[in-house]
Write an enzyme that holds these catalytic residues in place. Structure first.
Site, PDB file in Angstrom:
ATOM      1  N   CYS A 149       0.674  -1.250   0.012  1.00 49.80           N
ATOM      2  CA  CYS A 149      -0.239   0.086  -0.018  1.00 49.80           C
ATOM      3  C   CYS A 149       0.842   1.294  -0.052  1.00 49.80           C
ATOM      4  O   CYS A 149       0.498   2.525  -0.261  1.00 49.80           O
ATOM      5  CB  CYS A 149      -0.876   0.235   1.185  1.00 49.80           C
ATOM      6  N   HIS A 186      -3.700   7.072   3.224  1.00 48.44           N
ATOM      7  CA  HIS A 186      -4.085   5.835   2.458  1.00 48.44           C
ATOM      8  C   HIS A 186      -5.444   5.276   2.968  1.00 48.44           C
ATOM      9  O   HIS A 186      -5.392   5.290   4.329  1.00 48.44           O
ATOM     10  CB  HIS A 186      -2.975   4.798   2.750  1.00 48.44           C
ATOM     11  N   ASN A 236     -10.319  -0.109   0.156  1.00 42.29           N
ATOM     12  CA  ASN A 236      -8.926   0.150  -0.049  1.00 42.29           C
ATOM     13  C   ASN A 236      -8.394  -0.622  -1.330  1.00 42.29           C
ATOM     14  O   ASN A 236      -8.382  -1.639  -1.524  1.00 42.29           O
ATOM     15  CB  ASN A 236      -8.287  -0.769   1.300  1.00 42.29           C
TER      16      ASN A 236
HETATM   17  O1  UT7 Z   1      -3.906  -1.416   3.828  1.00 45.24           O
HETATM   18  C1  UT7 Z   1      -3.025  -2.112   4.161  1.00 45.24           C
HETATM   19  C2  UT7 Z   1      -2.872  -2.117   5.875  1.00 45.24           C
HETATM   20  N1  UT7 Z   1      -4.087  -2.970   6.154  1.00 45.24           N
HETATM   21  C3  UT7 Z   1      -4.695  -2.135   7.283  1.00 45.24           C
HETATM   22  O2  UT7 Z   1      -4.299  -1.285   7.766  1.00 45.24           O
HETATM   23  C4  UT7 Z   1      -5.888  -3.062   7.942  1.00 45.24           C
HETATM   24  C5  UT7 Z   1      -5.699  -3.012   9.337  1.00 45.24           C
HETATM   25  N2  UT7 Z   1      -6.474  -3.797  10.061  1.00 45.24           N
HETATM   26  C6  UT7 Z   1      -7.959  -3.565  10.147  1.00 45.24           C
HETATM   27  O3  UT7 Z   1      -8.522  -2.742   9.804  1.00 45.24           O
HETATM   28  C7  UT7 Z   1      -8.915  -4.239  11.204  1.00 45.24           C
HETATM   29  O4  UT7 Z   1      -8.163  -5.103  11.804  1.00 45.24           O
HETATM   30  C8  UT7 Z   1     -10.154  -5.047  10.397  1.00 45.24           C
HETATM   31  C9  UT7 Z   1     -10.873  -4.417   9.589  1.00 45.24           C
HETATM   32  C10 UT7 Z   1      -9.212  -6.088   9.081  1.00 45.24           C
HETATM   33  C11 UT7 Z   1     -10.644  -5.965  11.618  1.00 45.24           C
HETATM   34  O5  UT7 Z   1     -11.237  -5.234  12.305  1.00 45.24           O
HETATM   35  P1  UT7 Z   1     -10.959  -5.330  13.949  1.00 45.24           P
HETATM   36  O6  UT7 Z   1     -11.863  -4.476  14.707  1.00 45.24           O
HETATM   37  O7  UT7 Z   1      -9.469  -5.519  14.236  1.00 45.24           O
HETATM   38  O8  UT7 Z   1     -11.628  -6.848  13.972  1.00 45.24           O
HETATM   39  P2  UT7 Z   1     -11.021  -8.228  14.847  1.00 45.24           P
HETATM   40  O9  UT7 Z   1     -10.024  -8.958  13.813  1.00 45.24           O
HETATM   41  O10 UT7 Z   1     -10.646  -7.931  16.073  1.00 45.24           O
HETATM   42  O11 UT7 Z   1     -12.553  -9.002  14.850  1.00 45.24           O
HETATM   43  C12 UT7 Z   1     -13.437  -8.696  15.860  1.00 45.24           C
HETATM   44  C13 UT7 Z   1     -14.625  -9.660  15.815  1.00 45.24           C
HETATM   45  C14 UT7 Z   1     -13.985 -11.086  15.648  1.00 45.24           C
HETATM   46  O12 UT7 Z   1     -14.990 -11.942  16.281  1.00 45.24           O
HETATM   47  P3  UT7 Z   1     -14.853 -12.560  17.735  1.00 45.24           P
HETATM   48  O13 UT7 Z   1     -13.487 -13.233  17.737  1.00 45.24           O
HETATM   49  O14 UT7 Z   1     -14.823 -11.344  18.501  1.00 45.24           O
HETATM   50  O15 UT7 Z   1     -16.057 -12.976  18.305  1.00 45.24           O
HETATM   51  C15 UT7 Z   1     -14.053 -11.535  14.312  1.00 45.24           C
HETATM   52  O16 UT7 Z   1     -14.120 -12.888  14.118  1.00 45.24           O
HETATM   53  O17 UT7 Z   1     -15.312  -9.375  14.326  1.00 45.24           O
HETATM   54  C16 UT7 Z   1     -15.384 -10.715  13.623  1.00 45.24           C
HETATM   55  N3  UT7 Z   1     -15.416 -10.509  12.063  1.00 45.24           N
HETATM   56  C17 UT7 Z   1     -16.381 -10.005  11.456  1.00 45.24           C
HETATM   57  N4  UT7 Z   1     -17.456 -10.019  11.774  1.00 45.24           N
HETATM   58  C18 UT7 Z   1     -18.531  -9.558  11.010  1.00 45.24           C
HETATM   59  C19 UT7 Z   1     -14.072 -10.549  11.476  1.00 45.24           C
HETATM   60  N5  UT7 Z   1     -14.396  -9.834  10.277  1.00 45.24           N
HETATM   61  C20 UT7 Z   1     -15.905  -9.821  10.327  1.00 45.24           C
HETATM   62  C21 UT7 Z   1     -16.941  -9.585   9.328  1.00 45.24           C
HETATM   63  N6  UT7 Z   1     -18.221  -9.536   9.640  1.00 45.24           N
HETATM   64  N7  UT7 Z   1     -16.467  -9.146   7.848  1.00 45.24           N
END
Ligand code: UT7
Length: 329
Positions: free
Chosen positions: A114, A254, A284
């Site tokens: 990115c 970004h 993104n």
């Molecule tokens: O551009 C390159 C660089 N990339 C980035 O900067 C991306 C950085 N990361 C992020 O933007 C975030 O970490 C994500 C958007 C990928 C994920 O968000 P998060 O707030 O970190 O969620 P998480 O991974 O902590 O997941 C929280 C919960 C989990 O469930 P439990 O374990 O709490 O029951 C996940 O399984 O949300 C669940 N989950 C979802 N639920 C509904 C993960 N993806 C989804 C989804 N829909 N699509």
């Protein structure tokens, strides 16, 4: 004699027509509109049904030349920042140059996930500052849908396809790219990658069965680094140029996650209404995000405006540019 700087003299973007909405994704994976919007800020993204990253890039560069009133044969260099090249080689830059008739240019791809567009812009600005090149196109083009696993709810909600391009030309009136901070840390490679298809893991039946040609991201780890590092470099480049939030017209970040953008704006004391944000519409688009923002905000930009670009991506790679906008629309 005043110093030669690299000024952005035109910008253009391209996104494909097909919209993939959160409602569409609800039918494909276990997710919901509310979760996606609140955790990422994305409502919809664009998908290129047919064609490759070069086709996205071609549309952006063609529009750029038309706007600036130049023929592609006048371009003397073209750098394509992409994480989804048409092929591993030849470079997507070469393919774009051939398709648009940039017959007098040389070029190559920059792969820095990115951060590629930002790295490429700094590289191009050095060629301009040296006096060796006069019209350099930097195009960020990614068909992210070609490496997204649409059964993985943690990544498929984030990414979209698109391209944006800028033209850099020499100026001596104080505008252009003033300063930059670029960083990378290869120990972050375990958190965000496309494992197979390179020399380490060439394509096999097994790599395909294991879905190793798709993006893998350890979301929380990347999030933590992105929030800190993107703000760190924006702050660093501002401090060493004696800038405060009041001096900045726009932050051009970004578009990784709306929450990351908000945190970066907060760290450099900038109102959110001075932050270019289009992640809601395009998701993104990797190397497309920053030039697509410039393209959308072009009509609001004024000559002399101080802009801070900032990015964070796989690698890890991150960086920031301080530039003065060079024209009124
Ligand atoms: O551009 C390159 C660089 N990339 C980035 O900067 C991306 C950085 N990361 C992020 O933007 C975030 O970490 C994500 C958007 C990928 C994920 O968000 P998060 O707030 O970190 O969620 P998480 O991974 O902590 O997941 C929280 C919960 C989990 O469930 P439990 O374990 O709490 O029951 C996940 O399984 O949300 C669940 N989950 C979802 N639920 C509904 C993960 N993806 C989804 C989804 N829909 N699509």
């Amino acid at each position: 004699m005043s110093e030669i700087k690299a000024a952005i003299t035109a910008v253009h973007g391209y996104v494909p027509d097909h919209v993939l909405s959160n409602a569409d994704l609800e039918k494909m994976v276990d997710t919901n509109d509310e979760w996606i919007k609140s955790r990422t800020g994305v409502s919809e993204r664009r998908i290129l049904k047919e064609g490759a990253s070069s086709d996205l890039g071609v549309e952006a560069v063609k529009g750029l030349c038309e706007k600036r009133g130049i023929d592609p044969s006048e371009i003397d260099m073209l750098i394509c920042a992409t994480a989804t090249p048409d092929m591993l080689f030849p470079a997507t830059a070469n393919i774009i140059m051939d398709k648009i008739g940039a017959v007098n240019a040389f070029g190559y791809d920059v792969m820095a996930a990115c951060s590629g567009f930002l790295y490429a812009t700094v590289t191009a600005s050095k060629y301009i500052e040296s006096g060796s090149h006069k019209k350099i196109v930097v195009v960020g083009a990614d068909k992210m849908s070609s490496i997204v696993d649409y059964t993985d709810r943690t990544t498929c909600i984030l990414f979209g396809d698109g391209a944006g391009a800028i033209l850099l030309e020499p100026t001596e009136d104080g505008d252009g790219v003033i300063d930059s901070v670029l960083r990378s840390d290869g120990s972050g490679r375990d958190h965000l990658y496309q494992k197979a298809g390179g020399s380490l893991y060439p394509a096999t039946h097994e790599t395909i069965d294991n879905k190793e040609h798709f993006i893998y991201q350890s979301g929380q780890a990347v999030f933590k680094f992105a929030v800190t590092k993107m703000a760190d470099v924006a702050e660093e480049v501002m401090k060493r140029n004696n800038l405060t939030g009041d001096d900045i017209a726009w932050l051009v970040p970004h578009q990784a996650n709306r929450r990351i953008l908000e945190a970066a704006a907060n760290r450099i004391d900038l109102d959110i209404d001075k932050v270019m944000i289009n992640i809601n519409k395009f998701g993104n688009t990797t190397n497309g995000t920053i030039p697509l923002c410039l393209w959308e905000w072009e009509s609001k930009l004024k000559k002399g405006d101080n802009l801070i670009m900032a990015t964070f991506g796989g690698g890890f790679t991150w960086g920031s540019i301080y530039l003065k906008w060079a024209y009124d629309n």
